[in-house]
Scaffold this motif. Structure first.
Motif, PDB file in Angstrom:
ATOM      1  N   UNK A   4       0.829  -1.209   0.000  1.00 43.13           N
ATOM      2  CA  UNK A   4       0.000   0.000   0.000  1.00 43.13           C
ATOM      3  C   UNK A   4       0.859   1.253   0.000  1.00 43.13           C
ATOM      4  N   UNK A   5       0.302   2.340  -0.515  1.00 40.58           N
ATOM      5  CA  UNK A   5       1.065   3.582  -0.654  1.00 40.58           C
ATOM      6  C   UNK A   5       1.571   4.102   0.686  1.00 40.58           C
ATOM      7  N   UNK A   6       0.817   3.870   1.738  1.00 44.11           N
ATOM      8  CA  UNK A   6       1.184   4.402   3.058  1.00 44.11           C
ATOM      9  C   UNK A   6       2.218   3.547   3.784  1.00 44.11           C
ATOM     10  N   UNK A   7       2.622   2.408   3.197  1.00 41.80           N
ATOM     11  CA  UNK A   7       3.487   1.470   3.914  1.00 41.80           C
ATOM     12  C   UNK A   7       4.851   2.064   4.223  1.00 41.80           C
ATOM     13  N   UNK A   8       5.453   2.771   3.258  1.00 38.38           N
ATOM     14  CA  UNK A   8       6.814   3.279   3.459  1.00 38.38           C
ATOM     15  C   UNK A   8       6.870   4.253   4.628  1.00 38.38           C
ATOM     16  N   UNK A   9       5.931   5.192   4.690  1.00 40.49           N
ATOM     17  CA  UNK A   9       5.920   6.154   5.793  1.00 40.49           C
ATOM     18  C   UNK A   9       5.648   5.455   7.121  1.00 40.49           C
ATOM     19  N   UNK A  10       4.733   4.496   7.110  1.00 42.97           N
ATOM     20  CA  UNK A  10       4.408   3.748   8.330  1.00 42.97           C
ATOM     21  C   UNK A  10       5.631   3.012   8.857  1.00 42.97           C
ATOM     22  N   UNK A  11       6.335   2.306   7.978  1.00 40.24           N
ATOM     23  CA  UNK A  11       7.493   1.536   8.414  1.00 40.24           C
ATOM     24  C   UNK A  11       8.618   2.458   8.874  1.00 40.24           C
ATOM     25  N   UNK A  19      13.668  -1.407   5.304  1.00 38.00           N
ATOM     26  CA  UNK A  19      13.203  -2.795   5.170  1.00 38.00           C
ATOM     27  C   UNK A  19      12.747  -3.099   3.753  1.00 38.00           C
ATOM     28  N   UNK A  20      12.915  -4.345   3.366  1.00 40.50           N
ATOM     29  CA  UNK A  20      12.423  -4.833   2.077  1.00 40.50           C
ATOM     30  C   UNK A  20      11.121  -5.582   2.305  1.00 40.50           C
ATOM     31  N   UNK A  78       0.880  -0.119  14.807  1.00 40.05           N
ATOM     32  CA  UNK A  78      -0.430  -0.098  14.165  1.00 40.05           C
ATOM     33  C   UNK A  78      -0.763   1.314  13.698  1.00 40.05           C
ATOM     34  N   UNK A  79      -1.470   1.414  12.603  1.00 40.05           N
ATOM     35  CA  UNK A  79      -2.061   2.660  12.125  1.00 40.05           C
ATOM     36  C   UNK A  79      -3.476   2.301  11.695  1.00 40.05           C
ATOM     37  N   UNK A  84      -3.080  -0.489   8.732  1.00 37.99           N
ATOM     38  CA  UNK A  84      -1.766  -1.143   8.687  1.00 37.99           C
ATOM     39  C   UNK A  84      -1.386  -1.648  10.069  1.00 37.99           C
ATOM     40  N   UNK A  85      -0.902  -2.891  10.125  1.00 38.04           N
ATOM     41  CA  UNK A  85      -0.466  -3.492  11.384  1.00 38.04           C
ATOM     42  C   UNK A  85       0.850  -4.217  11.126  1.00 38.04           C
ATOM     43  N   UNK A  86       1.834  -3.928  11.946  1.00 38.57           N
ATOM     44  CA  UNK A  86       3.117  -4.626  11.875  1.00 38.57           C
ATOM     45  C   UNK A  86       3.131  -5.643  12.995  1.00 38.57           C
ATOM     46  N   UNK A  87       3.307  -6.904  12.633  1.00 44.14           N
ATOM     47  CA  UNK A  87       3.189  -7.953  13.642  1.00 44.14           C
ATOM     48  C   UNK A  87       4.291  -8.990  13.518  1.00 44.14           C
ATOM     49  N   UNK A  88       4.384  -9.799  14.527  1.00 40.71           N
ATOM     50  CA  UNK A  88       5.414 -10.830  14.609  1.00 40.71           C
ATOM     51  C   UNK A  88       5.313 -11.802  13.435  1.00 40.71           C
TER      52      UNK A  88
END
Length: 328
Positions: A4-11, A19-20, A78-79, A84-88
Motif C-alpha cells: 500500500x502507498x502508506x506502507x513506506x511512511x508507516x514503516x 526494510x524490504x 499499528x495505524x 496497517x499493522x506490523x506484527x510478529x
C-alpha cells in the motif's frame, strides 16, 4: 502485489525505513500480507484497508490470546486509520504443508491442536459478541442466497431457516458458559514455531460460543482431507473424561455445527466465485458436500437432510455450476 502507498511512511515511523517487502500468501478476505526484512529482523505487514477491513478485532484477540498464554503474533505497530499493522513473523512452517511432507506426523500434530483447544476452552472466554441464533442463520442462509441462485434453483428458503432454528436451539442453549471460538481453526492457520509451540492466525472473527465449533473446523477442514478414522480418534481424544451422556450430547452438537459450518462454506465459496471472481474456490465444493452429507446422516439432522433431498438433490450437488463461467 504492490505494498500500500502508506506502507513506506508507516514503516519509517516505526524504525523499519530500510526494510524490504515481499508478498505473502493471504486468505479469502481483502487483507493482504507482506514479509518485512531489515537485516536479521523480520516482521509481517498486514494491510487491512478500510472500509473493507477493520484490524481492531484482530489486535484485540491477539492480545487476549497472548495474555492467556497462547502463541498469537505480537503487535509491533499499528495505524488504524490506514489499516496497517506490523506484527510478529511466525515463519513459513504451516501445519498444512508440514503434514503434506510428513504424513507420519499427522496423529501427533492433531493431538497437539486438540490439546490447544482444550486449554483454550478452560480459559475465561474473551469479551466478544455471542455466537447467537441470528449469526448462525445469517451464515447458513448464504447457501440459499448464493449457491442456490448460482445453480438456478428455486428452493424453500423459509423452510430452510425454520428447520435451522429448531435444530440449533439446543446447541445455543448448551453454549453457556461460552468459550472463545476462533471460527477458522484449521491446518492452514496453525504455524509450527521454532520454539515448539503452535502459532495461531486468522482469528479476527472470533465470537463466544460452543466448544464443538473449532473442533469441527479443524477435523472437517474445508481445505484438507482429514481421514474419517483420524476425525473419530481426535473427537474421542477431546471427549476423554466426559461421561457417556455428555459425550453423546457433544457429538450431536458437533454434527449440527458441522452441518451449519459446511453449509455456510458452500455459500461463501460460491460467493467468492460469483462476486469476487475467485473461481478456484469452486474446487473445494466436492469436499464440502461430502462433509455436509456426512453430518446430515446424524439423526438430529434428519429434518435438514430431508430439506436438502427435496431442494438440492444429489445430482445437482455434483454438477458444474451453470453461472460460474460468466463469473470467470
Amino acid at each position: 502485489m504492490k505494498p500500500p502507498a502508506a506502507a513506506a511512511e508507516f514503516l519509517t515511523q516505526y524504525g523499519w525505513r530500510d526494510a524490504e517487502l515481499s508478498p505473502v500468501a493471504g486468505d479469502a478476505s481483502f487483507r493482504r500480507y507482506f514479509r518485512v526484512r531489515d537485516g536479521d529482523r523480520r516482521a509481517i505487514l498486514m494491510d487491512a484497508p478500510p472500509p473493507h477491513e477493520d484490524p481492531k478485532p484482530f489486535i484485540a484477540i491477539a492480545e487476549y490470546l497472548v495474555g492467556a498464554g497462547f502463541a498469537a503474533p505480537e503487535i509491533f505497530a499499528r495505524d488504524l486509520d490506514q489499516g496497517l499493522v506490523l506484527l510478529e513473523d511466525f515463519g513459513d512452517q504451516r501445519m498444512r504443508e508440514h503434514l503434506d511432507d510428513h504424513p507420519q506426523d499427522e496423529d501427533a500434530i492433531y493431538r497437539r491442536v486438540i490439546d490447544l483447544l482444550r486449554d483454550l476452552h478452560k480459559a475465561p472466554a474473551a469479551a466478544l459478541p455471542p455466537y447467537d441464533e441470528a449469526q448462525y442463520l445469517r451464515e447458513a442462509n448464504l447457501l440459499t442466497e448464493w449457491y442456490c441462485p448460482a445453480q438456478q434453483l428455486d428452493v424453500d428458503a423459509e423452510g430452510f431457516e425454520a428447520i435451522w432454528r429448531g435444530i440449533l436451539a439446543p446447541v445455543i442453549a448448551a453454549q453457556y458458559p461460552p468459550v472463545t471460538v476462533m471460527r477458522d481453526y484449521h491446518a492452514e492457520n496453525i504455524m509450527l514455531l521454532d520454539d515448539g509451540r503452535l502459532g495461531l492466525l486468522d482469528f479476527q472473527d472470533a465470537l463466544m460460543g460452543h466448544p464443538a465449533y473449532d473442533l469441527v473446523s479443524m477435523l472437517q477442514d474445508a481445505r484438507r482431507d482429514v481421514p474419517d478414522e483420524l476425525e473419530e480418534n481426535m473427537l474421542a481424544y477431546y471427549l476423554a473424561g466426559h461421561d457417556q451422556d455428555a459425550a453423546d450430547e457433544f457429538r450431536r452438537h458437533y454434527a449440527i455445527l458441522g452441518a451449519q459450518r459446511n453449509t455456510k462454506i458452500i455459500g461463501i465459496f460460491t460467493r467468492l466465485c460469483m462476486r469476487d471472481g475467485k473461481a478456484r474456490y469452486l474446487d473445494f465444493l466436492p469436499r464440502m458436500w461430502r462433509l455436509l452429507e456426512k453430518d446430515l446422516r446424524h439423526p438430529a439432522l434428519q429434518p435438514m437432510a430431508e430439506w436438502f433431498g427435496r431442494n438440492i438433490p444429489h445430482e445437482v450437488r455434483s454438477r458444474p455450476m451453470p453461472a460460474a463461467k460468466a463469473a470467470q
